[in-house]
Design an enzyme around this catalytic site. Structure first.
Site, PDB file in Angstrom:
ATOM      1  N   HIS A 132       6.755  -0.486   1.755  1.00 38.51           N
ATOM      2  CA  HIS A 132       5.596  -1.158   2.167  1.00 38.51           C
ATOM      3  C   HIS A 132       6.009  -2.880   0.885  1.00 38.51           C
ATOM      4  O   HIS A 132       6.772  -2.517  -0.065  1.00 38.51           O
ATOM      5  CB  HIS A 132       4.274  -0.579   1.475  1.00 38.51           C
ATOM      6  N   ASP A 210       5.412   5.794  -4.261  1.00 40.93           N
ATOM      7  CA  ASP A 210       4.895   4.745  -3.371  1.00 40.93           C
ATOM      8  C   ASP A 210       3.866   5.963  -2.904  1.00 40.93           C
ATOM      9  O   ASP A 210       4.120   6.569  -1.738  1.00 40.93           O
ATOM     10  CB  ASP A 210       5.052   3.928  -3.266  1.00 40.93           C
ATOM     11  N   GLN A 213      -0.064   6.626   0.953  1.00 41.08           N
ATOM     12  CA  GLN A 213      -0.315   7.511   2.686  1.00 41.08           C
ATOM     13  C   GLN A 213      -0.210   8.954   1.547  1.00 41.08           C
ATOM     14  O   GLN A 213      -0.672   9.681   2.562  1.00 41.08           O
ATOM     15  CB  GLN A 213       1.172   7.417   2.842  1.00 41.08           C
ATOM     16  N   LYS A 236      -8.083   4.194   0.906  1.00 39.05           N
ATOM     17  CA  LYS A 236      -6.966   5.080   1.992  1.00 39.05           C
ATOM     18  C   LYS A 236      -7.323   7.037   2.181  1.00 39.05           C
ATOM     19  O   LYS A 236      -6.958   7.446   3.324  1.00 39.05           O
ATOM     20  CB  LYS A 236      -5.625   4.918   1.606  1.00 39.05           C
ATOM     21  N   CYS A 374       2.733  -4.888   6.496  1.00 40.37           N
ATOM     22  CA  CYS A 374       3.010  -4.835   5.273  1.00 40.37           C
ATOM     23  C   CYS A 374       4.725  -4.346   4.847  1.00 40.37           C
ATOM     24  O   CYS A 374       4.709  -3.795   4.017  1.00 40.37           O
ATOM     25  CB  CYS A 374       2.136  -4.701   4.390  1.00 40.37           C
TER      26      CYS A 374
HETATM   27  C1  PLP Z   1       3.093   2.567   1.743  1.00 39.75           C
HETATM   28  C2  PLP Z   1       1.839   2.629   1.278  1.00 39.75           C
HETATM   29  N1  PLP Z   1       1.706   1.749  -0.273  1.00 39.75           N
HETATM   30  C3  PLP Z   1       1.074   0.357  -0.969  1.00 39.75           C
HETATM   31  C4  PLP Z   1      -0.284   0.019   0.470  1.00 39.75           C
HETATM   32  C5  PLP Z   1      -1.085  -1.105  -0.678  1.00 39.75           C
HETATM   33  O1  PLP Z   1      -2.090  -0.111  -1.164  1.00 39.75           O
HETATM   34  P1  PLP Z   1      -3.208  -1.350  -1.068  1.00 39.75           P
HETATM   35  O2  PLP Z   1      -3.923  -2.725  -0.229  1.00 39.75           O
HETATM   36  O3  PLP Z   1      -3.962  -0.561  -1.327  1.00 39.75           O
HETATM   37  O4  PLP Z   1      -2.656  -2.072  -2.821  1.00 39.75           O
HETATM   38  C6  PLP Z   1       0.268   0.599   1.056  1.00 39.75           C
HETATM   39  C7  PLP Z   1      -1.134   0.358   1.645  1.00 39.75           C
HETATM   40  O5  PLP Z   1      -1.691  -0.657   2.753  1.00 39.75           O
HETATM   41  C8  PLP Z   1       0.533   1.334   2.257  1.00 39.75           C
HETATM   42  O6  PLP Z   1       0.606   2.186   3.075  1.00 39.75           O
END
Ligand code: PLP
Ligand code: PLP
Lengths: 417, 157, 417, 157
Positions: A132, A210, A213, A236, A374
């Site tokens: 991401h 990370d 998910q 999430k 993203c």
């Molecule tokens: C795999 C992953 N990493 C990071 C993020 C970033 O999360 P956030 O937007 O809550 O910082 C997301 C979701 O958007 C994600 O799916």
């Protein structure tokens, strides 16, 4: 928690779960809402909402500051949330849990504090093609500002981390940190975290996962995995917006310089010299997301009461069903076919742009996301620069909703023919 | 199931979306601009040839995008051909209004025929998140025709 | 808003206001709660709480991402909150409003992006002796990491910014940024923002105001003041935790490099090169505090419906009353005696340590803060390294509560004699 | 008004708070540690003189703080005098328990007399935010007696 899930150990009573999510009972454009965008952000059960309301209506004040009743109550609730997160992650100590604003900030914190404070120019950070943007851009900024090399591990055609490539890119011992996703938000792939951690450690690198998910779809045990850093985000996990988590081994937090400066994170301030408080306070400058921590704790209680076995079984059923149903849709390509995959599917129709497709689905009451989620480089990797649509499942997703999606996709293809 | 979507996806739109006109690199274009919609990844390059008298001799584009953005760009390149820069700017403003509100109050006045041709895109106003798809091409045109530099970027955000 | 305040233009109907704050109706340690710590964090009216609930129960999804109904609803609500903040601050354009996690992050954002990105080593940042740590520590970190000089403007015995000293420290033209509070969280002093901005601009410096307190107690018009940056925090303005605001002139935001990297803040990403989205997106990496923005907007609607004139009049009455009553308490010293002061009082009893004093007050149901209120240097300036107690007022504070405080202070002095 | 606070602020506490014993810099101390409670700004420096036989010959402190922390430090310096390091560590653990719970289950055993002297501080357990005030001195003592370096810091956080 009312504990009304205990009885259903045969699986998840989805109808009952849905009662906890007031938002799901609505119609959209005249059709019952089919919410299939939980990977972008999950809906909130009433248990989370009412925990937040209760905090604001009965026990709110700023934390760590006031030696009076309400502040003590709020401080206890805030620190209890930290302890709940620690338990949820299998952390050794609640002091290893830092509250941030979201997963993105958690990763940026590591990129700043560990990246600039501990990594040396000439060392490398190794990410993967399936990250991401939250786990790409901070490292690019570190590369450009601090002279650290950025390496990218390949993803196989099946949508899995190419472990051979990972090993090859670790071989020269220059990698100081491996930062990879624990579950892809595009492919649904759950990555082999233990293997990755072992390979990283053998090569003398630390490893950040990370878990934005993965924390939703799999039981996480940071110690069993061998993680050094673990990031996830509250919204999430059926929790509030405005809160994220960074877990790191205590010894690392101790070595890292602070990130943001301000109140709460110091032990003494003069204009000449400021001394930092010990972690986690060192990394929590200013008033923290107090009500959000209380809400996140309620979310963790909620998913814990359901239990990972029941929710994983439910997800597996949905995934299997979706695989079958979607493969029946003519002209539809689903990205990836990983061995271990969670309830996230990205797909493309041969005769419809994802944006047009999502507009059609929206008319049918179906909420899916269109775009590159993203993860632009991953879409480029699969030759889908124009993006995909993504359907993602939550505790409240039903098999019937998957059917509704599959039928709508078939009709959509006809529409554009 | 999707019958009410025929307002948005009229045959003209689907046709121009599938087979966009003037979809090519225009050699010798004297105005070029890039347009981006970072949200959905739509991206186009617009080539315009402005004659010494200030008329748009030709316009063409390349890129990728949804049916709406492809059709809008396609229709635009057809519509602005032969227009002065001032007329193109006027059209752009009116089109923006059409896409946002579904109507164009002063279309009875000048350029009525041209607006008539763009009418099939009026349905987009009922889809707030798609308005940008329809206006991207026109944003990019504005960028291409702006005074000064030869290379311009537009974003629909 | 039910608009039930309109009638009372003679002043504020405090009893009615109190009905909006469910938390205030409780007893603490058997006594009616007297909450005098609003400067640390204000309580939340039911209008804010229910706006957040409504968002989560009816119109929640991630913003800017999904081309479907719920996401459009949430995006509209989020952007409407941005527009409401812009109006509240008198900003020229909603795009000048960046949502952060709190005021501390807002200031850190400027210290990173403007500080490292635009200021040059050898230039100076000028703060004052009455700053909150949030407006000290980020500049110290900038000084230590980026070679910028840190200058500190003196505070007079009365607790006001020493404007002569300010001019003197601006004289050599090296100061690139003046960063001062618009209202002291310890002294209650409202600083002469327009004068300060004019002096800064004359000397070629930009000016940042820390409006964390001022935005609560005074009408703010960033353009009339001549501010370049303005920071405040949601939870002190009767809004949610987990959200703060940075306003900056568009032209500055355009020049500044991004702060955190991730989703939302990019326009395209490849591993080689990433392009930033325009402001404010450029500064909002990751999922923003969506529900919190909705709550903040409700808070702004709430205070706007009451109106600054009514709330300032109410505050003036409380401040005058407190000045009189507290000066009657033997052995009590109140810090500062600024011309323009808001409802914040820090004080010390001659025979009781502030921590002991606050424990006593807590027994009387009175919530005050003890310590140095994240303003250690200011306490050092006044020779009160051991700290003070602080009482601070909100819309819901009554004259009777001030009396209760004054009586308890008199009794406390007897207790320790 | 504050009658129920006499449990916390017993005469002994107020007396030691106002006139702390052993409140001075101890010249020739062979163990020194600093203790901080960043929350309220309490700060103390503790000086200990450990004899060659490992007994605390003398303890003294300086600093600023609330009545509870001053009284606790004052009582501590009196109580640990003449104790072995092991005994001091035991006392420290028991005191911590007393401060947190209000009781000390195994105080009947060793060091009963010493714990008796510290008993006036037991009331603090009803005031969670004040427990740290009472334990700061003992944290600092632990730091001072810890193996290794001569200069130590403790924080009550
Ligand atoms: C795999 C992953 N990493 C990071 C993020 C970033 O999360 P956030 O937007 O809550 O910082 C997301 C979701 O958007 C994600 O799916
Ligand atoms: C003047 C001032 N500035 C900054 C802050 C920091 O606000 P926050 O903790 O919400 O970041 C505060 C409040 O704590 C304050 O009073």
């Amino acid at each position: 928690m009312d504990g009304h899930f205990a009885a259903s150990d045969a699986g998840l009573d989805v109808a009952r779960v849905r009662e906890d999510f007031p938002i799901l009972a609505q119609t959209v454009r005249g059709k019952p809402l089919v919410f299939l965008d939980s990977a972008a952000s999950a809906q909130k059960p009433r248990q989370v909402i009412s925990a937040m309301v209760r905090c604001m209506e009965t026990a709110y004040a700023n934390v760590h500051r006031g030696p009076y009743y309400l502040s003590e109550q709020a401080t206890d609730a805030y620190e209890a949330a930290r302890a709940a997160v620690a338990r949820f992650l299998g952390a050794a100590d609640a002091r290893e849990v830092v509250f941030t604003r979201n997963a993105t900030e958690s990763i940026n914190l590591v990129a700043h504090s560990y990246g600039r404070g501990v990594l040396r120019p000439g060392q490398a950070v190794l990410i993967s093609e399936m990250e991401h943007h939250a786990n790409i851009v901070p490292w690019q900024m570190l590369r450009d500002g601090h002279g650290v090399e950025l390496r990218v591990c390949r993803v196989t055609e099946a949508g899995e981390i190419d472990l051979e490539d990972l090993s090859a890119k670790l071989a020269d011992g220059k990698v100081g940190l491996v930062a990879v996703t624990h579950m892809s938000n595009v492919l649904g792939t759950v990555t082999p975290a233990e293997r990755i951690a072992a390979l990283a450690h053998e090569a003398g690198a630390l490893v950040l996962f990370d878990g934005s998910q993965a924390a939703v779809h799999r039981r996480v045990d940071v110690q069993a995995i061998g993680a050094d850093f673990y990031a996830f985000t509250g919204h999430k996990l059926y929790g509030p917006t405005g809160i994220g988590v960074l877990w790191a081994r205590a010894e690392l937090l101790d070595r890292m310089p602070p990130f943001l400066g301000g109140g709460e994170m110091i032990s003494s301030v003069t204009f000449e010299k400021t001394e930092w408080a010990p972690a986690p306070a060192k990394f929590e400058a200013g008033t923290p997301p107090i009500v959000e921590a209380v809400g996140l704790r309620a979310a963790i209680d909620y998913v814990s009461a359901i239990g990972m076995p029941a929710s994983e079984a439910h997800e597996r059923r949905l995934v299997d069903h979706a695989m079958r149903r979607l493969s029946d849709v003519e002209g539809l390509t689903v990205l990836g076919r990983a061995q271990d995959r969670g309830g996230v599917f990205s797909f493309a129709l041969d005769n419809a742009h994802p944006h047009d497709l999502s507009t059609l689905l929206d008319r049918a009451g179906i909420a899916v996301r269109a775009g590159r989620h993203c993860a632009e480089p991953l879409h480029a990797r699969f030759g889908l620069e124009g993006g995909t649509c993504r359907a993602s499942f939550g505790l409240y997703t039903t098999v019937e909703e998957v059917d509704t999606l599959a039928e709508a996709l078939t009709k959509a293809r006809e529409f554009f023919n | 199931m999707f019958d009410d979507l025929r307002d948005l996806y009229q045959e003209v739109i689907l046709d121009h979306g599938r087979k966009p006109r003037n979809f090519r690199r225009l050699e010798g274009a004297n105005r070029v601009a890039r347009g981006d919609n970072p949200l959905c990844g739509d991206r186009m390059e617009l080539f315009v040839n402005v004659s010494p008298e200030g008329r748009i001799a030709e316009a063409a584009f390349q890129g990728r995008g949804c049916a709406i953005s492809m059709a809008s760009a396609s229709l635009m390149t057809e519509t602005v051909r032969g227009k002065t820069q001032a007329e193109a700017a006027e059209l752009s403003g009116k089109f923006r209004e059409l896409a946002m509100s579904g109507v164009c109050p002063d279309c009875g006045a000048s350029l009525a025929g041209e607006m008539e041709r763009l009418q099939p895109l009026a349905g987009v106003h009922e889809f707030p998140s798609r308005v940008k798809c329809a206006t991207l091409a026109w944003h990019t045109l504005n960028a291409a025709l702006a005074d000064g530099a030869e290379e311009r970027n537009a974003t629909s955000e």
